[in-house]
Design an enzyme around this catalytic site. Structure first.
Site, short mmCIF file in Angstrom:
data_model
loop_
_atom_site.label_atom_id
_atom_site.label_comp_id
_atom_site.label_asym_id
_atom_site.label_seq_id
_atom_site.Cartn_x
_atom_site.Cartn_y
_atom_site.Cartn_z
N VAL A 56 0.81 -1.22 0.00
CA VAL A 56 0.00 0.00 0.00
C VAL A 56 0.84 1.27 0.00
O VAL A 56 0.33 2.35 -0.28
CB VAL A 56 -0.97 0.04 1.21
CG1 VAL A 56 -1.92 -1.14 1.19
CG2 VAL A 56 -0.21 0.13 2.53
N TYR B 162 2.67 6.40 15.56
CA TYR B 162 1.40 5.73 15.25
C TYR B 162 0.23 6.69 15.46
O TYR B 162 -0.66 6.81 14.61
CB TYR B 162 1.24 4.49 16.13
CG TYR B 162 -0.07 3.75 15.92
CD1 TYR B 162 -0.23 2.89 14.84
CD2 TYR B 162 -1.13 3.91 16.80
CE1 TYR B 162 -1.43 2.22 14.64
CE2 TYR B 162 -2.33 3.25 16.61
CZ TYR B 162 -2.48 2.41 15.53
OH TYR B 162 -3.67 1.75 15.33
N LYS C 239 -2.50 8.22 12.63
CA LYS C 239 -3.95 8.05 12.71
C LYS C 239 -4.67 9.40 12.78
O LYS C 239 -5.77 9.54 12.25
CB LYS C 239 -4.29 7.19 13.93
CG LYS C 239 -3.83 5.74 13.80
CD LYS C 239 -4.44 5.06 12.59
CE LYS C 239 -4.11 3.59 12.49
NZ LYS C 239 -4.75 2.91 11.34
#
Length: 255
Positions: free
Chosen positions: A69, A162, A166
């Site tokens: 991806v 992380y 997000k």
């Protein structure tokens, strides 16, 4: 006269789910398939082929592809696989992600970049590639981006990189929702937290109890509940929702 059985809510839809070899990705692929969609399960790991086998044995129409991806070539590979199989893709679930809990002072630049490449760049490339495909097709579509509670409030259990990735996904969601609204393509985020998984169950009992005590509903979420939310957003029932974030956290964040 007996009632005519209604068609599954996602009959006729073609869904691409990334990070589908395990966890929430697999649960969402399963739920979308059970709701009648044809599903392309994508993952960077060849294990996605093994993950797809039980779904096919259940009678669901699924295929699997190994792709990255983080690259434009990977997204073209996934889109081509979906079009070769079924002619188009009109539902995208951007789920693939790396997780990390490295303390912020210890995050190496290489670790930061590797995580952002999958989590944030991957989401951007997916929204752009599939958004352009759906726009050109002219039949509307659905994009669902997986965010997290970590991107909404500070937490000692997740790495800052992380959390930042997000939080970035929430901004991407609103931007693409605005750009694609005129094309009847909805773009929404889901922000799960404390969902039952092998990783959660591997935690020490005391740590699990601490997490559980912070959840007003008094239990962990189930992967199938995230799958059901994805089905709702992908269906006609979610057609008037775009640019939104659906919290799936048992009440840990209320707003």
């Amino acid at each position: 006269m007996p009632a005519t059985p209604s068609a599954p809510v996602l009959a006729g839809r073609v869904a691409l789910v990334t990070g589908a070899a395990q966890g929430l990705g697999l649960a969402m692929a399963h739920a979308l398939g059970q709701a009648g969609a044809r599903v392309l399960m994508a993952d960077a790991q060849a294990a996605v082929h093994d993950a797809a086998a039980p779904l096919r044995a259940e009678g669901l129409e699924v295929r699997a592809v190994v792709a990255d991806v983080a690259t434009e070539a990977g997204w073209q590979q996934m889109l081509q696989a979906g079009c070769d199989a079924w002619g188009f893709v009109d539902v995208l679930v951007n789920n693939a992600a790396r997780t990390a809990s490295t303390p912020l002072w210890d995050i190496a630049v290489e670790e930061w970049d590797a995580l952002m490449a999958v989590n944030l760049r991957g989401c951007f490339l997916g929204c752009r590639a599939l958004g352009a495909h759906m726009r050109a097709r002219g039949q509307g579509g659905r994009i669902i981006n997986l965010a997290s509670l970590a991107g909404q409030q500070a937490s000692a259990t997740t790495g800052l990189h992380y959390a930042a990735s997000k939080a970035g996904i929430l901004a991407l969601t609103r931007g693409f929702a605005t750009e694609l609204a005129a094309d009847r393509i909805t773009v929404n985020a889901m922000a799960p937290a404390a969902i039952r998984s092998p990783a959660l169950e591997a935690l020490a009992p005391a740590r699990q109890d601490g997490l559980l005590s912070a959840i007003p509903l008094g239990r962990f979420g189930e992967p199938e509940e995230v799958g059901a939310a994805a089905v709702f957003l992908a269906s006609d029932a979610g057609a008037f929702i775009t640019g939104a974030t659906l919290d799936i956290n048992g009440g840990r964040l209320m707003r």
